[in-house]
Design a protein around this motif. Sequence first.
Motif, mmCIF file in Angstrom:
data_model
loop_
_atom_site.group_PDB
_atom_site.id
_atom_site.type_symbol
_atom_site.label_atom_id
_atom_site.label_comp_id
_atom_site.label_asym_id
_atom_site.label_seq_id
_atom_site.Cartn_x
_atom_site.Cartn_y
_atom_site.Cartn_z
ATOM 1 N N ALA A 44 -13.344 14.297 -3.667
ATOM 2 C CA ALA A 44 -12.676 15.440 -4.291
ATOM 3 C C ALA A 44 -12.743 16.642 -3.358
ATOM 4 C CB ALA A 44 -13.328 15.771 -5.625
ATOM 5 N N GLY A 45 -11.600 17.248 -3.120
ATOM 6 C CA GLY A 45 -11.520 18.403 -2.231
ATOM 7 C C GLY A 45 -11.311 18.057 -0.774
ATOM 8 N N HIS A 46 -11.369 16.776 -0.426
ATOM 9 C CA HIS A 46 -11.156 16.351 0.952
ATOM 10 C C HIS A 46 -9.680 16.001 1.180
ATOM 11 C CE1 HIS A 46 -15.575 14.779 1.161
ATOM 12 N NE2 HIS A 46 -15.519 16.059 0.961
ATOM 13 N N ALA A 47 -9.312 15.870 2.430
ATOM 14 C CA ALA A 47 -7.946 15.475 2.784
ATOM 15 C C ALA A 47 -7.627 14.120 2.155
ATOM 16 C CB ALA A 47 -7.794 15.395 4.292
ATOM 17 N N GLY A 48 -6.423 13.980 1.671
ATOM 18 C CA GLY A 48 -5.971 12.719 1.105
ATOM 19 C C GLY A 48 -6.323 12.531 -0.352
ATOM 20 N N HIS A 49 -7.074 13.445 -0.930
ATOM 21 C CA HIS A 49 -7.429 13.350 -2.349
ATOM 22 C C HIS A 49 -6.637 14.404 -3.113
ATOM 23 C CE1 HIS A 49 -9.734 13.825 -6.061
ATOM 24 N NE2 HIS A 49 -10.083 12.573 -5.872
ATOM 25 N N ASP A 50 -5.730 13.946 -3.935
ATOM 26 C CA ASP A 50 -4.877 14.883 -4.663
ATOM 27 C C ASP A 50 -5.329 15.076 -6.110
ATOM 28 O OD1 ASP A 50 -4.149 12.549 -5.900
ATOM 29 O OD2 ASP A 50 -2.051 12.603 -5.281
ATOM 30 N N GLY A 51 -6.483 14.522 -6.441
ATOM 31 C CA GLY A 51 -7.019 14.671 -7.786
ATOM 32 C C GLY A 51 -6.598 13.585 -8.756
ATOM 33 N N SER A 52 -5.680 12.729 -8.352
ATOM 34 C CA SER A 52 -5.193 11.690 -9.257
ATOM 35 C C SER A 52 -6.024 10.410 -9.196
ATOM 36 C CB SER A 52 -3.730 11.364 -8.943
ATOM 37 O OG SER A 52 -3.625 10.798 -7.651
ATOM 38 N N GLY A 53 -6.929 10.298 -8.234
ATOM 39 C CA GLY A 53 -7.733 9.088 -8.091
ATOM 40 C C GLY A 53 -6.991 8.000 -7.341
ATOM 41 N N GLU A 54 -7.631 6.863 -7.201
ATOM 42 C CA GLU A 54 -7.072 5.702 -6.518
ATOM 43 C C GLU A 54 -6.555 6.034 -5.117
ATOM 44 O OE1 GLU A 54 -4.370 3.833 -9.475
ATOM 45 O OE2 GLU A 54 -6.016 2.392 -9.622
ATOM 46 N N SER A 55 -7.360 6.769 -4.352
ATOM 47 C CA SER A 55 -6.963 7.126 -2.988
ATOM 48 C C SER A 55 -7.936 6.610 -1.929
ATOM 49 C CB SER A 55 -6.848 8.652 -2.855
ATOM 50 O OG SER A 55 -8.097 9.269 -3.153
ATOM 51 N N HIS A 56 -9.190 6.375 -2.307
ATOM 52 C CA HIS A 56 -10.236 5.952 -1.379
ATOM 53 C C HIS A 56 -10.948 4.714 -1.940
ATOM 54 C CE1 HIS A 56 -9.588 10.139 -0.303
ATOM 55 N NE2 HIS A 56 -10.228 9.938 0.830
ATOM 56 N N PHE A 57 -10.963 3.633 -1.163
ATOM 57 C CA PHE A 57 -11.560 2.386 -1.630
ATOM 58 C C PHE A 57 -12.541 1.823 -0.619
ATOM 59 C CE2 PHE A 57 -7.706 2.801 -4.031
ATOM 60 C CZ PHE A 57 -8.072 2.374 -5.294
ATOM 61 N N ILE A 87 -6.645 -8.329 6.672
ATOM 62 C CA ILE A 87 -6.749 -7.669 5.366
ATOM 63 C C ILE A 87 -5.596 -6.695 5.161
ATOM 64 C CG2 ILE A 87 -8.095 -5.968 4.059
ATOM 65 C CD1 ILE A 87 -10.567 -7.568 4.799
ATOM 66 N N HIS A 88 -5.302 -5.887 6.174
ATOM 67 C CA HIS A 88 -4.187 -4.941 6.057
ATOM 68 C C HIS A 88 -2.880 -5.685 5.798
ATOM 69 C CE1 HIS A 88 -6.022 -1.103 7.932
ATOM 70 N NE2 HIS A 88 -6.977 -1.845 7.393
ATOM 71 N N LYS A 89 -2.684 -6.808 6.482
ATOM 72 C CA LYS A 89 -1.464 -7.595 6.283
ATOM 73 C C LYS A 89 -1.411 -8.164 4.867
ATOM 74 C CE LYS A 89 1.169 -11.472 8.111
ATOM 75 N NZ LYS A 89 1.216 -12.559 9.104
ATOM 76 N N ALA A 90 -2.545 -8.664 4.377
ATOM 77 C CA ALA A 90 -2.588 -9.234 3.026
ATOM 78 C C ALA A 90 -2.306 -8.167 1.970
ATOM 79 C CB ALA A 90 -3.952 -9.885 2.771
ATOM 80 N N LEU A 91 -2.777 -6.958 2.196
ATOM 81 C CA LEU A 91 -2.537 -5.880 1.233
ATOM 82 C C LEU A 91 -1.102 -5.389 1.287
ATOM 83 C CD1 LEU A 91 -5.833 -3.827 1.490
ATOM 84 C CD2 LEU A 91 -5.204 -5.570 -0.183
ATOM 85 N N GLY A 92 -0.491 -5.468 2.449
ATOM 86 C CA GLY A 92 0.910 -5.100 2.600
ATOM 87 C C GLY A 92 1.143 -3.602 2.668
ATOM 88 N N PRO A 93 2.331 -3.221 3.093
ATOM 89 C CA PRO A 93 2.651 -1.805 3.268
ATOM 90 C C PRO A 93 2.667 -1.009 1.967
ATOM 91 C CG PRO A 93 4.603 -3.153 3.644
ATOM 92 C CD PRO A 93 3.431 -4.090 3.494
ATOM 93 N N GLU A 94 2.904 -1.678 0.832
ATOM 94 C CA GLU A 94 2.937 -0.962 -0.438
ATOM 95 C C GLU A 94 1.562 -0.383 -0.771
ATOM 96 O OE1 GLU A 94 3.335 -4.470 -0.486
ATOM 97 O OE2 GLU A 94 5.450 -4.394 0.012
ATOM 98 N N ILE A 95 0.530 -1.211 -0.659
ATOM 99 C CA ILE A 95 -0.818 -0.742 -0.967
ATOM 100 C C ILE A 95 -1.348 0.142 0.146
ATOM 101 C CG2 ILE A 95 -3.226 -1.441 -1.293
ATOM 102 C CD1 ILE A 95 -2.186 -3.819 -2.909
ATOM 103 N N MET A 96 -1.176 -0.273 1.395
ATOM 104 C CA MET A 96 -1.702 0.512 2.518
ATOM 105 C C MET A 96 -1.059 1.900 2.559
ATOM 106 S SD MET A 96 -4.110 -1.272 3.687
ATOM 107 C CE MET A 96 -4.517 -0.116 4.976
ATOM 108 N N GLY A 97 0.195 1.992 2.139
ATOM 109 C CA GLY A 97 0.877 3.286 2.113
ATOM 110 C C GLY A 97 0.510 4.143 0.913
ATOM 111 N N ALA A 98 -0.059 3.518 -0.122
ATOM 112 C CA ALA A 98 -0.390 4.242 -1.349
ATOM 113 C C ALA A 98 -1.800 4.819 -1.342
ATOM 114 C CB ALA A 98 -0.230 3.314 -2.554
#
Length: 85
Positions: free
Chosen positions: A30-43, A64-75
């Motif tokens: 929370a309060g760091h770059a990439g965290h917009d307060g909605s959650g589901e940003s850091h795993f 792993i990145h390939k298995a997750l695909g661009p949809e998840i990696m981009g989200a």
Amino acid sequence: MGIADQIRQRLDTAFAPVALSVIDESHLHAGHAGHDGSGESHFRVSIAAPAFGEMTRVGRERAIHKALGPEIMGAIHALALEIRS
């Protein structure tokens, strides 16, 4: 279905792991770059699968990145990985 569930499902399908943990650590950023307060940003993912046996560290991460695909990696903003064979 939340992003953590999508990550778990895709990694299960791609690697048939013997151990898999997917933890949403967004609240720790929370309060760091990439965290917009909605959650589901850091795993954090811990995975053990025989499929990783002969791969290099970089090869495992790429798989792993390939298995997750661009949809998840981009989200998501960050993905910490602990990968064992």
